[in-house]
Design an enzyme around this catalytic site. Sequence first.
Site, PDB file in Angstrom:
ATOM      1  N   ARG A  69     138.765  -3.405  60.436  1.00  0.00           N
ATOM      2  CA  ARG A  69     137.610  -4.334  60.832  1.00  0.00           C
ATOM      3  C   ARG A  69     136.980  -3.381  61.918  1.00  0.00           C
ATOM      4  NH1 ARG A  69     139.180  -5.281  56.901  1.00  0.00           N
ATOM      5  NH2 ARG A  69     139.979  -7.403  55.991  1.00  0.00           N
ATOM      6  N   SER A  91     136.390 -15.571  59.037  1.00  0.00           N
ATOM      7  CA  SER A  91     137.612 -15.231  59.754  1.00  0.00           C
ATOM      8  C   SER A  91     137.463 -14.953  61.291  1.00  0.00           C
ATOM      9  CB  SER A  91     138.434 -14.052  59.192  1.00  0.00           C
ATOM     10  OG  SER A  91     138.846 -14.547  57.763  1.00  0.00           O
ATOM     11  N   GLU A  96     137.321 -11.263  66.089  1.00  0.00           N
ATOM     12  CA  GLU A  96     136.572 -10.522  65.022  1.00  0.00           C
ATOM     13  C   GLU A  96     135.127 -10.582  65.442  1.00  0.00           C
ATOM     14  OE1 GLU A  96     136.628 -10.212  60.902  1.00  0.00           O
ATOM     15  OE2 GLU A  96     138.682 -10.617  60.654  1.00  0.00           O
TER      16      GLU A  96
END
Length: 347
Positions: free
Chosen positions: A171, A247, A343
Amino acid sequence: MSRPDSAVSLLPDYSLRAHNTFGFDARARVAARIGSPGQFASLARDPRVAGLDRLVLGGGSNVVFTRDFDGLVLLDEIRSRALVREDDGAWYVEAGGGENWHAFVEWTLAEGMPGLENLALIPGTVGAAPIQNIGAYGLEMKEHFASLRAVDLATGELVEFDAARCAFGYRDSFFKRDGRGRFAIVAVTFRLPKAWTPRIGYADVARELAARGIDARAARARDVFDAVVAIRRAKLPDPLALGNAGSFFKNPVIDAQAFAALRAREPDIVSYPQPDGRVKLAAGWLIDRCGWKGRALGAAAVHERQALVLVNLGGASGADVLALAHAIRRDVLGRFGVELEMEPVCL
């Protein structure tokens, strides 16, 4: 007479409510709709916006606005998709930075070019996918990445990036670190191998296929796509109905020694061994064990079905969501000694 391709109209005091999936009503000092790489380049030299901070927005699915943006917001609307070349081993497909990611994945399948189906229904645009190195159900975007083109926002120069230069991680990429805020990704090329096999290592995918009466070994790409879409729709709220950014936390990765100590205390901890010997933990499980699933702080809440997802119940601000995220991180660190990383980009 038609306007030149590079001409850009500026939109002062522009509401960003429709441009972020949390639905926060932040405002930009000025915004511009970008339909071509040349328009990004022209703004690098435009005296009307000289000295302003710049923010490129695609689908707004990975951003939390905690305040108005006192600068120039560039709304990436570069939309295109095409098979640009092929060889004996693969197809090479290119999409514009403003292309909807899910629609692009569905198009590749409709054109008979599988490979991205595990990444179905991930919100956002094609241009955002490399920044985050999006991933789901056993596949990361970098595995099919070939190259991208980006405009340097300071100079207007068009720059080519290969995978090495993008420095992809979990990520993560160059564009979240040294390149953060410096480039606008205008096109991405993917390599889709013609020798295709289904990625069905995740139990959820195998279960969904079985529920549909499909032998996992005989699954077609469209079967996997449909299964992933069904799973995501069952687990994740629709941002149009309940504001969210998907998320909110990364799944933390810890070393084997730390994991052994943690498993001694928590025998049923959900984990995934990694090729380098480390262990990835399920952040949603950690959050759930701390009692946060379904709980709210004001109008910001943890989703009742998926603890990784923070939602705007209506009227929450970015600061409210951030306060909830910090409370969750504090509790997870206190109980498990594991630090969760967010994130989305918080502005």
